[in-house]
Write a protein that holds these residues in place. Sequence first.
Motif, PDB file in Angstrom:
ATOM      1  N   VAL A   1      79.378  32.646  62.445  1.00 34.51           N
ATOM      2  CA  VAL A   1      78.801  33.956  62.953  1.00 34.51           C
ATOM      3  C   VAL A   1      77.660  34.327  62.023  1.00 34.51           C
ATOM      4  CG1 VAL A   1      79.182  36.427  63.415  1.00 34.51           C
ATOM      5  CG2 VAL A   1      81.010  34.687  64.116  1.00 34.51           C
ATOM      6  N   LEU A   2      77.621  34.287  60.945  1.00 31.94           N
ATOM      7  CA  LEU A   2      76.722  34.725  59.961  1.00 31.94           C
ATOM      8  C   LEU A   2      75.381  33.490  60.194  1.00 31.94           C
ATOM      9  CD1 LEU A   2      75.468  36.174  57.428  1.00 31.94           C
ATOM     10  CD2 LEU A   2      76.613  34.689  56.009  1.00 31.94           C
ATOM     11  N   PHE A   3      75.875  32.404  60.393  1.00 35.17           N
ATOM     12  CA  PHE A   3      74.566  31.590  60.583  1.00 35.17           C
ATOM     13  C   PHE A   3      73.824  31.734  61.962  1.00 35.17           C
ATOM     14  CE2 PHE A   3      73.107  27.470  62.782  1.00 35.17           C
ATOM     15  CZ  PHE A   3      72.203  27.217  62.088  1.00 35.17           C
ATOM     16  N   ASP A   4      74.734  31.984  62.847  1.00 39.60           N
ATOM     17  CA  ASP A   4      74.010  32.359  64.322  1.00 39.60           C
ATOM     18  C   ASP A   4      73.235  33.666  64.229  1.00 39.60           C
ATOM     19  OD1 ASP A   4      75.161  30.266  65.240  1.00 39.60           O
ATOM     20  OD2 ASP A   4      76.803  31.459  66.299  1.00 39.60           O
ATOM     21  N   THR A   5      73.537  34.922  63.450  1.00 41.54           N
ATOM     22  CA  THR A   5      72.848  36.035  63.171  1.00 41.54           C
ATOM     23  C   THR A   5      71.731  35.640  62.539  1.00 41.54           C
ATOM     24  OG1 THR A   5      75.003  37.153  62.999  1.00 41.54           O
ATOM     25  CG2 THR A   5      73.172  38.320  62.157  1.00 41.54           C
ATOM     26  N   LEU A   6      71.781  35.014  61.477  1.00 38.28           N
ATOM     27  CA  LEU A   6      70.527  34.510  60.729  1.00 38.28           C
ATOM     28  C   LEU A   6      69.419  33.971  61.466  1.00 38.28           C
ATOM     29  CD1 LEU A   6      71.889  34.029  57.022  1.00 38.28           C
ATOM     30  CD2 LEU A   6      70.770  35.791  57.836  1.00 38.28           C
ATOM     31  N   ASN A   7      70.081  32.937  62.225  1.00 36.74           N
ATOM     32  CA  ASN A   7      69.210  31.971  63.128  1.00 36.74           C
ATOM     33  C   ASN A   7      68.440  33.017  64.199  1.00 36.74           C
ATOM     34  OD1 ASN A   7      68.013  29.731  63.936  1.00 36.74           O
ATOM     35  ND2 ASN A   7      69.736  29.274  65.716  1.00 36.74           N
ATOM     36  N   TYR A   8      69.294  33.748  64.813  1.00 35.51           N
ATOM     37  CA  TYR A   8      68.542  34.927  65.707  1.00 35.51           C
ATOM     38  C   TYR A   8      67.577  35.716  65.287  1.00 35.51           C
ATOM     39  CZ  TYR A   8      71.767  33.662  69.542  1.00 35.51           C
ATOM     40  OH  TYR A   8      72.461  32.824  70.512  1.00 35.51           O
TER      41      TYR A   8
ATOM     42  N   MET B   1      64.540  33.648  64.567  1.00 32.58           N
ATOM     43  CA  MET B   1      63.759  33.278  65.729  1.00 32.58           C
ATOM     44  C   MET B   1      62.987  34.618  66.532  1.00 32.58           C
ATOM     45  SD  MET B   1      64.046  30.091  66.616  1.00 32.58           S
ATOM     46  CE  MET B   1      64.008  29.924  64.553  1.00 32.58           C
ATOM     47  N   ILE B   2      63.515  35.841  66.191  1.00 29.34           N
ATOM     48  CA  ILE B   2      62.982  37.005  66.649  1.00 29.34           C
ATOM     49  C   ILE B   2      61.917  37.375  65.952  1.00 29.34           C
ATOM     50  CG2 ILE B   2      63.462  39.557  66.894  1.00 29.34           C
ATOM     51  CD1 ILE B   2      66.152  38.969  67.638  1.00 29.34           C
ATOM     52  N   LEU B   3      61.942  37.150  64.572  1.00 26.30           N
ATOM     53  CA  LEU B   3      60.805  37.361  63.632  1.00 26.30           C
ATOM     54  C   LEU B   3      59.709  36.532  63.965  1.00 26.30           C
ATOM     55  CD1 LEU B   3      59.912  38.804  61.012  1.00 26.30           C
ATOM     56  CD2 LEU B   3      60.831  36.862  59.592  1.00 26.30           C
ATOM     57  N   LEU B   4      59.852  35.267  64.106  1.00 32.20           N
ATOM     58  CA  LEU B   4      59.057  34.107  64.561  1.00 32.20           C
ATOM     59  C   LEU B   4      58.304  34.662  65.767  1.00 32.20           C
ATOM     60  CD1 LEU B   4      60.429  30.585  63.344  1.00 32.20           C
ATOM     61  CD2 LEU B   4      58.774  32.141  62.192  1.00 32.20           C
TER      62      LEU B   4
END
Length: 286
Positions: free
Chosen positions: A10-17, A20-23
């Motif tokens: 869950v932490l990985f998915d949150t950081l990934n999202y 991606m949103i920042l980029l």
Amino acid sequence: MKIKQSAASVLFDTLNYAVMILLMLVMIYPLVYVFSASISDNALVSSGDVLLLPKKVTLVAYKQLAANSDLWISYWNTIRYTVVHVILTLITTAAMAYPLAKKWLPGRKLILMMAAFTLLFSGGMIPTFLVVQKLGMLNSIWAIVLPSMISTWYLFIMRTFFEALPEELEDAATIDGCSSLQVLLRVVMPLSMPVMATIGLFTAVNQWNAFFDALIYLNDRSMYPLQIMLRNILVAGTTIQGEGDMSLLQTMKYAIIMMATLPILCVYPFIQKYFVQGTMIGGIKG
């Protein structure tokens, strides 16, 4: 049945999202800013008051650009340079890549080595200019199109794609009486839309944004592409006419950037499905 995710997942998915949103925001903000600045008051743009949303909306910069004949001449030049370049690139690259994908071609390895050599070394700017000059191609469309018509990188990508096609299809066409050229045109090319669309898109974007070749080979103002006009406004700090009223210089800069960028942005959605497939070609070899 829903699979329960671990806390680390869950932490990985949150950081990934989040990344991606920042980029996405980093990539979208320049487009939004350029559009807002192009329709805002020139004084507010010059003073730095326009940061995201437009202020005192006006289309005067677009109206002044649209009323200038040089803009549409350069627009037409860019379109025809791009279209001719893409068509010739796809034809010549396919014609060279197809036989290089066949093991029966005499001297195949030598030709591939010579082609790969050009990835590391080129003739140089001055020798290329002298060749173009001696061939009488200065101030013509061929000076823009022919010197960069075949890219070795695209050649290897297309060759890899052709090698992955089932040989049984070509054998069946040959048994039916097709020549090598007919096999290429009737069997191979229709199956090669992903690689054709990918190389065509990359070639079109590169040619649409190119200005250096035009700067070297073209002296006739009526032959200038859009990017030369854009460069004159952004780098040289002149108006679209080259002199005169400077009161709309800032908004005109952003307006012409939008007009130069919009066609490529409009083309991409129509070939996105081919582009996604084509970008994966070099990674897997059948």
